[in-house]
Enzyme design. Structure first.
Site, PDB file in Angstrom:
ATOM      1  N   GLY A  50      20.868  18.902  -1.533  1.00 46.59           N
ATOM      2  CA  GLY A  50      19.626  19.073  -2.257  1.00 46.59           C
ATOM      3  C   GLY A  50      18.541  19.604  -1.338  1.00 46.59           C
ATOM      4  O   GLY A  50      18.637  19.530  -0.109  1.00 46.59           O
ATOM      5  N   CYS A  51      17.477  20.141  -1.935  1.00 49.88           N
ATOM      6  CA  CYS A  51      16.407  20.740  -1.139  1.00 49.88           C
ATOM      7  C   CYS A  51      15.602  19.690  -0.374  1.00 49.88           C
ATOM      8  O   CYS A  51      15.378  19.816   0.834  1.00 49.88           O
ATOM      9  CB  CYS A  51      15.508  21.606  -2.008  1.00 49.88           C
ATOM     10  SG  CYS A  51      14.899  20.807  -3.509  1.00 49.88           S
ATOM     11  N   TYR A  52      15.169  18.630  -1.067  1.00 53.27           N
ATOM     12  CA  TYR A  52      14.458  17.558  -0.368  1.00 53.27           C
ATOM     13  C   TYR A  52      15.323  16.915   0.722  1.00 53.27           C
ATOM     14  O   TYR A  52      14.867  16.700   1.850  1.00 53.27           O
ATOM     15  CB  TYR A  52      14.009  16.486  -1.358  1.00 53.27           C
ATOM     16  CG  TYR A  52      12.785  16.807  -2.179  1.00 53.27           C
ATOM     17  CD1 TYR A  52      11.574  17.178  -1.583  1.00 53.27           C
ATOM     18  CD2 TYR A  52      12.812  16.685  -3.570  1.00 53.27           C
ATOM     19  CE1 TYR A  52      10.444  17.442  -2.338  1.00 53.27           C
ATOM     20  CE2 TYR A  52      11.683  16.935  -4.340  1.00 53.27           C
ATOM     21  CZ  TYR A  52      10.500  17.320  -3.730  1.00 53.27           C
ATOM     22  OH  TYR A  52       9.378  17.566  -4.480  1.00 53.27           O
TER      23      TYR A  52
END
EC number: 1.2.1.38
Length: 346
Positions: free
Chosen positions: A149-151
């Site tokens: 995921g990006c976070y």
């Protein structure tokens, strides 16, 4: 030439994959799929691609499409990927999945946080978590890579060196992260409507965002102990980018110079992690349009607390660029192939 397909090519992550792969000298895009735009050229959906990629979007037909490619990117929502990936793996195709469906080593953690049953749990143990800076050798041998995921990409890269060294209290970590609107995907909703986002700034899913569990899993693997942290995401009125401000209590005395040297050593062989000197913290605009993660490290001498600033482009290092980085590793290519470019200036 590596032949690739993209399932879910008209979402933001899928379209960014198309754009980036046009600059990859070793990859040819063989097919694109889209449920919403079947029969239309990708360049009709995204006119910026006109004359560059004019492939028509197809319906999903795994049996036929798997015969045409070496690797497939599945840029689908969580819960949907798991209905497609098993058939691709069975057909002998390598897969890079951009959803959250295969990021967890525990079926229970996935089901607890995503609130749905995992329909292809037999693949969980076969999937490799695709963060190249931590799992490079495993990715090289993988048939199924779970793109992070990006976070979690932003936060894990920020914390990995000090967590692995045991320099921070694993129960003291606070992650305050801000993301651009593309992080919510292309499907319109009230909360991402222009009039809801412009000239505003808000926290969301406070204390319950599913990426909390992904970050905790990553850090626990580095520290060999349970990690319980606080993660609060925020939506800011910009299109791209993530800035994470991370706080943690140090477990021993260390100075700023030693911390920066630790990060420089940890990432010395990683082409897309850049470490700033203490006097200059990174900004989102400095990585926008690139595959870089820039990190700034600051020791708050008054409190003795470590502060880390991490910035990425959520659609590139946080999604499609990282997926291509994984493709390169899986294909025994230079890790930087198709990604060796600076961000947008200014």
């Amino acid at each position: 030439m590596i032949k690739a397909g993209i399932i879910g090519a008209t979402g933001y992550a899928g379209a960014e994959l198309v754009r980036l792969l046009t600059n990859h000298s070793k990859v040819e895009i063989e097919f694109l799929t889209s449920r919403s735009f079947t029969g239309q050229k990708i360049s009709e959906v995204y006119p910026a691609l006109a004359g560059i990629v004019d492939l028509k979007c197809e319906e999903i037909d795994i049996k036929q499409q798997a015969k045409r490619v070496d690797i497939v990117f599945t840029a689908l929502p969580h819960g949907v990927s798991m209905s497609v990936v098993p058939e691709l793996i069975k057909a002998g195709v390598k897969v890079i999945d951009l959803s959250g469906d295969y990021r967890y080593s525990s079926q229970k953690i996935y089901e607890d946080w995503y609130q749905q049953k995992h329909e292809s749990s037999e693949l969980i143990d076969k999937a490799v978590y695709g963060l190249p800076e931590l799992n490079k050798e495993e990715i090289k041998e993988a048939g199924l890579v779970a793109n992070p995921g990006c976070y979690p990409t932003s936060a894990t890269l920020a914390l990995a060196p000090v967590v692995e060294e045991g320099l921070v209290d694993s129960q003291s970590i606070i992650i305050d992260a801000k993301s651009g609107v593309t992080g919510a995907g292309r499907k319109p909703s009230r909360v991402t409507h222009f009039s809801e986002v412009a000239e505003s700034f808000k926290a969301y899913k406070v204390g319950e965002h599913r990426h909390t569990s992904e970050i905790e899993q990553n850090l626990a693997g580095l520290s060999a102990k349970e990690v319980i942290l606080s993660f609060t995401p925020h939506l800011v009125p910009m299109k791209r980018g993530i800035l994470s401000t991370i706080y943690a209590d140090l477990t021993q005395k260390v100075n700023s110079k030693e911390l920066i040297e630790l990060y420089q050593k940890f990432y010395s062989q990683e082409p897309f992690a850049r470490i700033r000197q203490e006097e200059k913290m990174p900004e989102v605009k400095e990585v926008t349009g690139s595959n870089y993660c820039d990190l700034g490290i600051k020791l708050d001498k008054r409190t003795g607390r470590l502060i880390i600033i991490s910035v990425i482009d959520n659609l590139i290092k946080g999604a499609s660029g990282q997926a291509i980085q994984n493709l390169n590793l899986m294909s025994d290519l230079d890790e930087k192939e198709g990604l060796d470019f600076a961000g947008i200036i200014p």
